[in-house]
Design a protein around this motif. Structure first.
Motif, short mmCIF file in Angstrom:
data_model
loop_
_atom_site.label_atom_id
_atom_site.label_comp_id
_atom_site.label_asym_id
_atom_site.label_seq_id
_atom_site.Cartn_x
_atom_site.Cartn_y
_atom_site.Cartn_z
N ALA A 124 -11.06 1.00 0.58
CA ALA A 124 -11.23 2.40 0.97
C ALA A 124 -12.00 2.59 2.26
CB ALA A 124 -11.94 3.17 -0.15
N ASP A 125 -12.51 1.50 2.85
CA ASP A 125 -13.44 1.65 3.97
C ASP A 125 -12.80 1.46 5.34
OD1 ASP A 125 -12.98 -1.05 3.94
OD2 ASP A 125 -15.06 -1.63 3.54
N GLY A 126 -11.46 1.37 5.39
CA GLY A 126 -10.80 1.29 6.68
C GLY A 126 -10.67 -0.10 7.26
N GLN A 127 -10.97 -1.14 6.48
CA GLN A 127 -10.89 -2.51 7.00
C GLN A 127 -9.47 -3.07 7.04
OE1 GLN A 127 -14.51 -5.26 6.37
NE2 GLN A 127 -13.97 -4.46 4.35
N HIS A 128 -8.58 -2.54 6.21
CA HIS A 128 -7.26 -3.13 6.08
C HIS A 128 -6.22 -2.44 6.95
CE1 HIS A 128 -8.46 -4.72 1.83
NE2 HIS A 128 -8.87 -5.51 2.81
N ASP A 129 -5.13 -3.15 7.21
CA ASP A 129 -4.06 -2.68 8.08
C ASP A 129 -2.83 -2.38 7.22
OD1 ASP A 129 -1.92 -2.46 9.92
OD2 ASP A 129 -2.99 -3.71 11.37
N VAL A 130 -2.30 -1.17 7.34
CA VAL A 130 -1.12 -0.78 6.55
C VAL A 130 0.07 -1.68 6.87
CG1 VAL A 130 0.51 1.08 6.07
CG2 VAL A 130 -1.92 1.60 6.35
N ALA A 131 0.21 -2.10 8.12
CA ALA A 131 1.33 -2.98 8.48
C ALA A 131 1.28 -4.29 7.70
CB ALA A 131 1.32 -3.25 9.98
N ASP A 132 0.08 -4.82 7.49
CA ASP A 132 -0.05 -6.04 6.68
C ASP A 132 0.39 -5.77 5.24
OD1 ASP A 132 -1.06 -7.62 8.77
OD2 ASP A 132 -3.14 -7.09 8.33
N ALA A 133 -0.02 -4.64 4.70
CA ALA A 133 0.36 -4.29 3.33
C ALA A 133 1.88 -4.18 3.19
CB ALA A 133 -0.31 -2.99 2.90
N LEU A 134 2.53 -3.58 4.18
CA LEU A 134 3.99 -3.46 4.14
C LEU A 134 4.66 -4.83 4.18
CD1 LEU A 134 4.39 -0.45 6.59
CD2 LEU A 134 5.12 -0.48 4.19
N ALA A 135 4.14 -5.72 5.01
CA ALA A 135 4.71 -7.07 5.10
C ALA A 135 4.55 -7.82 3.79
CB ALA A 135 4.05 -7.85 6.25
N MET A 136 3.42 -7.62 3.14
CA MET A 136 3.17 -8.30 1.86
C MET A 136 4.09 -7.75 0.77
SD MET A 136 -0.96 -8.34 2.28
CE MET A 136 -1.44 -9.20 0.79
N ARG A 137 4.26 -6.45 0.73
CA ARG A 137 5.16 -5.86 -0.26
C ARG A 137 6.60 -6.33 -0.04
NH1 ARG A 137 6.88 -0.42 -1.03
NH2 ARG A 137 7.43 -0.46 1.18
N GLN A 138 6.99 -6.48 1.23
CA GLN A 138 8.34 -6.95 1.53
C GLN A 138 8.58 -8.35 0.99
OE1 GLN A 138 10.81 -4.99 2.86
NE2 GLN A 138 12.09 -6.72 2.17
N ARG A 139 7.57 -9.19 1.05
CA ARG A 139 7.71 -10.55 0.53
C ARG A 139 7.93 -10.54 -0.98
NH1 ARG A 139 3.56 -14.68 3.43
NH2 ARG A 139 5.09 -16.16 2.58
N LEU A 140 7.27 -9.61 -1.67
CA LEU A 140 7.55 -9.45 -3.10
C LEU A 140 8.98 -8.96 -3.30
CD1 LEU A 140 4.35 -7.70 -4.52
CD2 LEU A 140 4.90 -10.14 -4.52
N ARG A 141 9.38 -7.98 -2.51
CA ARG A 141 10.72 -7.42 -2.66
C ARG A 141 11.80 -8.48 -2.39
NH1 ARG A 141 11.56 -2.33 -3.14
NH2 ARG A 141 9.79 -1.54 -1.95
N ASP A 142 11.48 -9.41 -1.50
CA ASP A 142 12.42 -10.49 -1.19
C ASP A 142 12.41 -11.60 -2.23
OD1 ASP A 142 13.15 -9.16 1.12
OD2 ASP A 142 11.86 -10.35 2.44
N GLY A 143 11.53 -11.49 -3.21
CA GLY A 143 11.49 -12.47 -4.29
C GLY A 143 10.76 -13.75 -3.97
N GLU A 144 9.91 -13.74 -2.94
CA GLU A 144 9.22 -14.97 -2.55
C GLU A 144 8.19 -15.41 -3.58
OE1 GLU A 144 7.73 -15.63 1.39
OE2 GLU A 144 8.99 -14.05 2.19
N ALA A 145 7.57 -14.45 -4.27
CA ALA A 145 6.47 -14.79 -5.17
C ALA A 145 6.17 -13.61 -6.09
CB ALA A 145 5.22 -15.16 -4.36
#
Length: 231
Positions: free
Chosen positions: A97-118
Motif C-alpha cells: 500500500a505504500d507505493g513501492q511496487h510497479d503495476v507493470a510488474d504485477a501485470l507481467a506476473m499475472r500474465q505468466r500465471l495466465r500462460d500456465g507457467e506456474a
C-alpha cells in the motif's frame, strides 16, 4: 461481491489484495494506479487509526477492516479469504500500500500465471538492476533469503517481497498462520511442501523517502531476518 464482478473482461478474474496499515497519505494513489488495469482491488485495513480505510474506499477499492492491528500476514489471509469467496476469481496479486511496487510488474506476473507457467510467481528485486538498495540492507535481506531457502527447500533469490501472483489452486493450498514478517517464509514453505509450481519475476522496489520513514529501513530488514528465524 457487487457490480465490480462483471463478465467478459480478463481482468475480472483477478483480485489485487492490498494489506493496509496507516497509509492514508498514499493508498489513494496506489489504488488509483491499480484500478485501470486491475478493476478488483480489496484493501484489508489492519486496524489503522488514520483515514486509510476511507481513503482507499473513496479511491474505488473494496475495503475489509480488522478492528485491531493483527499484522501483515493476517491481513493477507483475510484478503485471500475474500478473494476465494468470488467463484470467478482465478488469480490474486498481493501488492503493498505504500507505493513501492510497479503495476507493470504485477501485470507481467499475472500474465505468466495466465500462460500456465506456474501456480505462483514470486517477485524478486535481485534479478535485475532496477532496485537501488544500500549494501548493508541488501546483505541482511540476502541472509534472510538464505535462511528461508535452507529451511523450506525452495530456492528463491528474494523471499520477502510483497509483490506476488498466485493462482486459485495455490490460494486454496496456502493458509497463513504467522501474522507478522514470518508470513513470507511461511508462504514459501507451503508452496514447497504442497509441491506447487513457481517461478520468479524481476520487479522494481522503489524505496522512497516516505517508505523509508514508514519502516523500510535497515532496522526493518533486521526485523525481517529475526522474525524469519523465530517464525
Amino acid at each position: 461481491m457487487g457490480g465490480a464482478m462483471g463478465g467478459g473482461c480478463d481482468a475480472d478474474d483477478t483480485w489485487v489484495v492490498v494489506p493496509l496499515f496507516q497509509e492514508a497519505t498514499v493508498v489513494g494513489e496506489v489504488v488509483a494506479g491499480l484500478l485501470p488495469h486491475f478493476p478488483q482491488v480489496v484493501c484489508v485495513d489492519d486496524g489503522s487509526q488514520d483515514d486509510s480505510a476511507a481513503v482507499a474506499a473513496a479511491a474505488g477499492a473494496r475495503v475489509v477492516r480488522h478492528c485491531v492491528n493483527l499484522g501483515q500476514g493476517a491481513a493477507l489471509q483475510t484478503g485471500f479469504d475474500f478473494a476465494l469467496s468470488d467463484p470467478e476469481m482465478r488469480f490474486v496479486v498481493t501488492f503493498d500500500a505504500d507505493g513501492q511496487h510497479d503495476v507493470a510488474d504485477a501485470l507481467a506476473m499475472r500474465q505468466r500465471l495466465r500462460d500456465g507457467e506456474a501456480d505462483v510467481v514470486f517477485g524478486s528485486r535481485f534479478l535485475d538492476e532496477r532496485t537501488a538498495m544500500p549494501r548493508v540492507r541488501r546483505a541482511v535481506l540476502r541472509a534472510a533469503v538464505s535462511y528461508t531457502n535452507a529451511t523450506t527447500g525452495v530456492k528463491l533469490t528474494d523471499a520477502h517481497n510483497g509483490l506476488r501472483a498466485l493462482s486459485r489452486k495455490a490460494l486454496g493450498e496456502i493458509r497463513i498462520t504467522h501474522h507478522r514478517m514470518a508470513h513470507a517464509s511461511e508462504i514459501v514453505a507451503q508452496v514447497g511442501g504442497r509441491r506447487l509450481s513457481w517461478v520468479e519475476q524481476p520487479v522494481q522496489i522503489r524505496y522512497t523517502d516516505y517508505s523509508k520513514a514508514k519502516g523500510q529501513s535497515l532496522l526493518n530488514s533486521v526485523n525481517i531476518l529475526v522474525e524469519t528465524i523465530l517464525g
